[in-house]
Structures are given as structure tokens and as C-alpha cells.
Design an enzyme around this catalytic site. Structure first.
Site, mmCIF file in Angstrom:
data_model
loop_
_atom_site.group_PDB
_atom_site.id
_atom_site.type_symbol
_atom_site.label_atom_id
_atom_site.label_comp_id
_atom_site.label_asym_id
_atom_site.label_seq_id
_atom_site.Cartn_x
_atom_site.Cartn_y
_atom_site.Cartn_z
ATOM 1 N N LYS A 3 0.806 -1.233 0.000
ATOM 2 C CA LYS A 3 0.000 0.000 0.000
ATOM 3 C C LYS A 3 0.834 1.276 0.000
ATOM 4 C CE LYS A 3 -4.141 -1.834 2.209
ATOM 5 N NZ LYS A 3 -5.000 -1.855 3.398
ATOM 6 N N ASP B 21 -9.720 2.703 2.429
ATOM 7 C CA ASP B 21 -9.675 2.353 3.856
ATOM 8 C C ASP B 21 -10.142 3.542 4.697
ATOM 9 O OD1 ASP B 21 -8.731 -0.245 3.555
ATOM 10 O OD2 ASP B 21 -6.622 0.313 3.774
HETATM 11 P P1 NDP Z 1 1.180 -3.677 7.149
HETATM 12 O O1 NDP Z 1 1.964 -4.852 6.676
HETATM 13 O O2 NDP Z 1 1.339 -2.373 6.444
HETATM 14 O O3 NDP Z 1 1.465 -3.408 8.723
HETATM 15 C C1 NDP Z 1 1.477 -4.470 9.644
HETATM 16 C C2 NDP Z 1 1.518 -3.917 11.054
HETATM 17 O O4 NDP Z 1 1.477 -5.014 11.979
HETATM 18 C C3 NDP Z 1 2.792 -3.144 11.375
HETATM 19 O O5 NDP Z 1 2.500 -2.149 12.331
HETATM 20 C C4 NDP Z 1 3.691 -4.237 11.985
HETATM 21 O O6 NDP Z 1 4.683 -3.749 12.834
HETATM 22 C C5 NDP Z 1 2.659 -4.984 12.799
HETATM 23 N N1 NDP Z 1 3.068 -6.373 13.070
HETATM 24 C C6 NDP Z 1 3.008 -7.438 12.230
HETATM 25 N N2 NDP Z 1 3.444 -8.544 12.853
HETATM 26 C C7 NDP Z 1 3.806 -8.166 14.107
HETATM 27 C C8 NDP Z 1 4.320 -8.844 15.231
HETATM 28 N N3 NDP Z 1 4.568 -10.154 15.191
HETATM 29 N N4 NDP Z 1 4.546 -8.152 16.359
HETATM 30 C C9 NDP Z 1 4.281 -6.819 16.402
HETATM 31 N N5 NDP Z 1 3.787 -6.105 15.379
HETATM 32 C C10 NDP Z 1 3.555 -6.777 14.243
HETATM 33 O O7 NDP Z 1 -0.336 -4.152 7.131
HETATM 34 P P2 NDP Z 1 -1.681 -3.274 7.124
HETATM 35 O O8 NDP Z 1 -1.464 -2.055 7.955
HETATM 36 O O9 NDP Z 1 -2.158 -3.105 5.753
HETATM 37 O O10 NDP Z 1 -2.684 -4.284 7.887
HETATM 38 C C11 NDP Z 1 -2.581 -4.510 9.295
HETATM 39 C C12 NDP Z 1 -3.769 -5.360 9.738
HETATM 40 O O11 NDP Z 1 -4.974 -4.625 9.538
HETATM 41 C C13 NDP Z 1 -3.931 -6.668 8.956
HETATM 42 O O12 NDP Z 1 -4.350 -7.665 9.854
HETATM 43 C C14 NDP Z 1 -5.019 -6.350 7.946
HETATM 44 O O13 NDP Z 1 -5.733 -7.511 7.579
HETATM 45 C C15 NDP Z 1 -5.875 -5.374 8.755
HETATM 46 N N6 NDP Z 1 -6.610 -4.456 7.886
HETATM 47 C C16 NDP Z 1 -7.965 -4.580 7.837
HETATM 48 C C17 NDP Z 1 -8.706 -3.739 7.064
HETATM 49 C C18 NDP Z 1 -10.180 -3.905 7.039
HETATM 50 O O14 NDP Z 1 -10.802 -3.431 6.079
HETATM 51 N N7 NDP Z 1 -10.799 -4.515 8.025
HETATM 52 C C19 NDP Z 1 -8.086 -2.668 6.254
HETATM 53 C C20 NDP Z 1 -6.652 -2.599 6.391
HETATM 54 C C21 NDP Z 1 -5.952 -3.481 7.178
HETATM 55 P P3 NDP Z 1 6.168 -3.400 12.250
HETATM 56 O O15 NDP Z 1 6.025 -2.110 11.484
HETATM 57 O O16 NDP Z 1 6.991 -3.232 13.478
HETATM 58 O O17 NDP Z 1 6.565 -4.555 11.387
#
Ligand code: NDP
Length: 303
Positions: A66, A102
Site C-alpha cells: 500500500k 480504507d
Molecule cells: P502492514 O503490513 O502495512 O502493517 C502491519 C503492522 O502489523 C505493522 O504495524 C507491523 O509492525 C505490525 N506487526 C506485524 N506482525 C507483528 C508482530 N509479530 N509483532 C508486532 N507487530 C507486528 O499491514 P496493514 O497495515 O495493511 O494491515 C494490518 C492489519 O490490519 C492486517 O491484519 C489487515 O488484515 C488489517 N486491515 C484490515 C482492514 C479492514 O478493512 N478490516 C483494512 C486494512 C488493514 P512493524 O512495522 O513493526 O513490522
């Protein structure tokens, strides 16, 4: 000729968007097929070049592209520019326009979460990825005056705060290191908690221990299922909601951008429920790698 709409992500196999959008096209008699394209970051530029073709009606962009896709797009809407993240593309001839649906998706979810109460002014956001950017922008637009962002990698949360520098100049938007004691003390001062991390997507773990969730909190998990975080929140008396409303409304906004028609929300909602019952589980693809494999050092998921 049948039109093509694609979801570009990595991986995408478990996405619910295909079921939801295809049901909407079929219900309105629109001759379009929704395809899932699993493209690693290195293949993203070629995929974006390909969707400029006449047979494409539109595109969804998901994890982990994204933010990365932004410089590849010819024009960004106000919401895409403001968030620095794009989840939907439309075509203007060979030119691509980047949108962020979003943002309206989150606005619908926030309204439902708050219900008839007065809109709160303080929020804690867990996560700093593409989803969190739409969340923070939505909270700023809804009039929140203090937003604290916690992220495993603090520099990403700091980057998010810098990105919103101008639009947040009038309020207190800050990044804080992921320490259980700091999260607990911030939660004591806040009314809204939003999980925008992927923790809880693949395993039954919560980003924070259940005991720090107070009964007066409104808790939204962007993940589209009844996560451990939501169950902990409910058992402490808090009001808890999953990501279904956001998913549905971001999808509906994308559908309208592609087709110019109002989205059949009932059909899309039913398709989501059916897909979920059939075993699909991700809001929009799943994070590359195991989201639960590594956790914030100072705060292991309560699992
Ligand atoms: P990104 O890949 O851009 O971001 C992922 C986030 O999760 C980061 O903040 C990352 O931290 C954190 N993260 C992942 N794994 C871990 C871990 N093991 N421990 C700590 N932090 C972790 O994804 P998105 O922002 O696009 O999506 C995030 C979530 O939101 C997903 O589950 C997605 O399905 C959901 N979502 C739902 C939507 C809806 O319409 N309902 C819309 C958009 C998203 P770090 O930066 O430190 O890696």
C-alpha cells in the site's frame, strides 16, 4: 469483453475481497472477473504496468504494497496523498489514479463503534502500517485531539507521525515505544483502542495483556474475526468490534469507484459471511511471513 479487476498483494490466497467483489459484480450484472495476483515486492512495478491495459476496470492493493505503490501512480486523491497509502486504483485512459478507500471504511467503523456516544478525543493505535495510516487520518478528521501510536519498530511509528505533521499540527499525535507499562498508562487515559497490527490474524494471541483493557474502552480490531483482543475486551466489560464494517465499506467504496454504481451492501455482506464460513479468514490478504513469529520485545502477545 469481460473486464478484469485484480487484487495485488503478497500473499493473497486467503483474501475475502474476491468473494465480496465478485458477488457484487454478479448481482448487478456487471461483466467483470475479480482476480487475485500474488506479487512479491520485486514484481510490483511490472504488475502496475500491466494493469494500465484497456481490459482492466480497476485494482485493489493490499499487504505489503500500500505504501510502496504510491510513487508508481500518476495521480493521487486527497485521501491517498494525506495517508501516503493506496488501496484502490482506477484508470483514466492509460493513467492510474490512486485512492484510499480504507479511509471511508474506517470512518464507517468508527461511527458504528462510537454509536450514540459523544465522539471521544483520545485514542491509542497499535501498529503503523498502511491500515494504521488510514486509522490515524480518520481519527484526526473525526476531531481527536490526542493519538498515541505504538509500533514494534518505533521508527515506522515516528515516520507515520512525521507524515501527518501538518494535518496534526493542532493536536497531540505521538509515537511511543512498545512497552507494556507505557501502553497500560496510556490506555488509562484514553477512550478508544484500535489494533492495526496483524497480531491475532494467524494465531489466537493478543498484542496486549487482557488485564490492561479497562471496561470503559471502545475497542476496534481491524482484523475481521473475533480475536483474542476482542474477547479479552468483552470479558472486561469493554465495547468491542472487529474489522468487518471497515472491510465492507472500503470494498463498497472501491466498487463504486470502478463501476459508478452504488454498491450492493447486503450482497457483499452476505458474501463475506459465506466466505468466512467457508474458511477464508483475512481482511485483505495476509502479511508476508508469520505475523506471530516475532512479537514486540517488551510485550509478548498474551497467548
Ligand atoms: P502492514 O503490513 O502495512 O502493517 C502491519 C503492522 O502489523 C505493522 O504495524 C507491523 O509492525 C505490525 N506487526 C506485524 N506482525 C507483528 C508482530 N509479530 N509483532 C508486532 N507487530 C507486528 O499491514 P496493514 O497495515 O495493511 O494491515 C494490518 C492489519 O490490519 C492486517 O491484519 C489487515 O488484515 C488489517 N486491515 C484490515 C482492514 C479492514 O478493512 N478490516 C483494512 C486494512 C488493514 P512493524 O512495522 O513493526 O513490522
Amino acid at each position: 469483453m469481460s473486464k478484469r479487476v485484480v487484487l495485488i498483494g503478497h500473499p493473497v490466497a486467503h483474501s475475502l475481497s474476491g468473494a465480496m467483489q465478485q458477488a457484487a459484480f454478479d448481482a448487478l450484472g456487471i461483466d467483470a472477473k475479480y482476480e487475485l495476483w500474488d506479487k512479491a515486492p520485486i514484481a510490483l512495478a511490472d504488475a502496475i504496468a500491466e494493469v494500465r491495459g484497456d481490459d482492466f476496470l480497476g485494482v485493489n492493493i493490499t499487504i505489503p504494497h500500500k505504501e510502496r505503490v504510491v510513487p508508481m501512480i500518476d495521480r493521487l486523491t486527497e485521501e491517498a496523498l494525506a495517508t501516503g497509502a493506496v488501496n484502490t486504483l482506477t484508470r483514466e485512459g492509460k493513467r492510474l489514479v490512486g485512492h484510499n478507500t480504507d479511509v471511508p471504511g474506517f470512518a464507517a467503523a468508527l461511527d458504528k463503534l462510537v454509536g450514540r456516544q459523544k465522539m471521544p478525543r483520545q485514542a491509542v493505535v497499535l501498529g503503523a502500517g498502511g491500515g494504521a495510516r488510514a486509522v490515524v487520518y480518520g481519527l484526526i478528521r473525526a476531531g481527536f485531539l490526542r493519538i498515541v501510536v505504538f509500533n514494534r519498530h518505533l521508527h515506522r511509528a515516528e515516520g507515520l507521525v512525521r507524515h501527518f505533521g501538518k494535518s496534526a499540527a493542532h493536536m497531540d499525535l505521538r509515537a511511543m515505544p512498545w512497552h507494556e507499562s507505557i501502553i497500560e498508562s496510556e490506555l488509562a487515559k484514553t477512550k478508544v483502542l484500535i489494533n492495526a497490527t496483524s497480531i491475532g490474524l494467524n494465531a489466537d494471541v493478543s498484542p496486549i495483556p487482557g488485564e490492561v483493557i479497562t471496561g470503559d474502552l471502545l475497542v476496534l480490531d481491524l482484523i475481521y474475526k473475533r480475536t483474542r483482543l476482542l474477547r479479552d475486551a468483552e470479558s472486561n466489560g469493554a465495547h468491542a468490534m472487529d474489522g468487518e464494517t471497515m472491510l465492507l465499506h472500503q470494498g463498497a467504496a472501491a466498487f463504486t469507484l470502478w463501476t459508478g454504481q452504488p454498491a450492493p451492501l447486503d450482497v457483499m455482506s452476505q458474501a463475506l459471511a459465506d466466505a468466512r464460513a467457508g474458511g477464508l479468514r483475512s481482511a485483505e490478504g495476509e502479511p508476508a511471513g508469520d505475523a506471530e513469529a516475532a512479537v514486540p520485545e517488551a510485550a509478548s502477545p498474551a497467548g
